[in-house]
Design an enzyme around this catalytic site. Sequence first.
Site, short mmCIF file in Angstrom:
data_model
loop_
_atom_site.label_atom_id
_atom_site.label_comp_id
_atom_site.label_asym_id
_atom_site.label_seq_id
_atom_site.Cartn_x
_atom_site.Cartn_y
_atom_site.Cartn_z
N GLY A 1 11.00 4.60 -6.11
CA GLY A 1 9.65 4.22 -5.74
C GLY A 1 9.08 3.18 -6.69
N ASN A 2 7.94 2.63 -6.30
CA ASN A 2 7.29 1.63 -7.13
C ASN A 2 5.84 1.47 -6.69
OD1 ASN A 2 7.64 -0.40 -4.81
ND2 ASN A 2 9.77 0.01 -5.39
N GLY B 1 14.60 -0.26 -11.44
CA GLY B 1 15.59 0.71 -11.90
C GLY B 1 15.35 1.31 -13.25
N SER C 1 10.66 -4.95 -9.75
CA SER C 1 11.21 -4.13 -8.67
C SER C 1 11.91 -4.98 -7.62
CB SER C 1 10.09 -3.32 -8.02
OG SER C 1 10.52 -2.74 -6.81
N SER C 2 13.01 -4.47 -7.08
CA SER C 2 13.70 -5.19 -6.01
C SER C 2 12.84 -5.30 -4.76
CB SER C 2 15.02 -4.50 -5.68
OG SER C 2 14.79 -3.15 -5.29
N ASP C 3 11.81 -4.44 -4.65
CA ASP C 3 10.90 -4.49 -3.51
C ASP C 3 9.75 -5.47 -3.70
OD1 ASP C 3 12.11 -2.46 -1.82
OD2 ASP C 3 11.46 -1.01 -3.32
N HIS D 1 5.31 2.14 -2.70
CA HIS D 1 6.46 2.48 -1.87
C HIS D 1 7.13 3.71 -2.47
CE1 HIS D 1 10.07 2.44 0.43
NE2 HIS D 1 10.83 1.96 -0.54
N HIS E 1 10.00 7.25 -1.39
CA HIS E 1 10.91 7.87 -0.43
C HIS E 1 10.55 9.35 -0.34
CE1 HIS E 1 13.98 4.60 0.18
NE2 HIS E 1 13.27 4.11 -0.83
N ASP F 1 -9.41 11.77 8.30
CA ASP F 1 -10.25 11.46 7.14
C ASP F 1 -9.78 10.19 6.41
OD1 ASP F 1 -12.15 13.49 7.26
OD2 ASP F 1 -10.98 14.87 6.04
N HIS G 1 13.93 3.80 6.71
CA HIS G 1 13.78 3.48 5.29
C HIS G 1 12.78 4.43 4.63
CE1 HIS G 1 13.13 0.04 2.11
NE2 HIS G 1 13.20 1.25 1.56
N TYR H 1 -20.11 11.29 3.63
CA TYR H 1 -19.29 12.23 2.87
C TYR H 1 -19.34 11.90 1.39
CZ TYR H 1 -15.18 14.75 1.18
OH TYR H 1 -14.33 15.58 0.48
#
Length: 227
Positions: free
Chosen positions: A27-28, A45, A73-75, A94, A96, A119, A168, A225
């Site tokens: 994740g990132n 990584g 990040s590779s993303d 992002h 998983h 909500d 993904h 709210y």
Amino acid sequence: MLEQLKEEVFRANLDLVKHGLVLFTWGNASAIDRASGRIVIKPSGVSYDRMTAEDMVVTDLDGTVVEGRLKPSSDTPTHVALYRAFPGAGGVVHTHSTYATAWAQAGRDIPNIGTTHADYFHDAIPCTDDMTENEVNGAYELETGNVIIRRFEGLNPVHTPGVLVKNHGPFSWGKDVHDAVHNAVVMEQVARMACIAYSVNPNLTMNPLLIEKHFSRKHGPGAYYGQ
């Protein structure tokens, strides 16, 4: 450069682990400083338990590194594409996470079937189309951003701040990186609840009046709210 934003992005990445959305380095999180056009993102990584705020990488809106000793990040190209397309996004996440990723692997939107979902997300959380051979074999991470952007044609990314990339996993965004993390947590929870609800009653229905009521009381012009 952007020391405060580096600290916020660092903390947001640790929050993904705290909330159980990330295993290992799956994740990132990133944030953008719109004034300078600079993005701060997690390095690629790097283990969360030895990562520091100083490890965060700064890029421009082309994804070019402008500060940092580690690779981003590779993303990063996906994040860049979303910042360019969604001007209301101040942070992108992002993961998983288990249930949201399960819906992505199934290739199904997460339907709005309850007030918890309503909500935070006005519509079903959409799942993208299949990626083509050229998209997968070309600039893959950039094309991942592009398939998300295409899926949001006709949708409001501020009102539905999350997506499932087919086969993904989930991406979410928000007004800042902490808001993006919050939306990622909510997305995982509503994905889990939807799985359980459909197993109990595959023919369930949702009252559309409740969707409008719950979304508008938090996000509409007459929102009331909270304090």
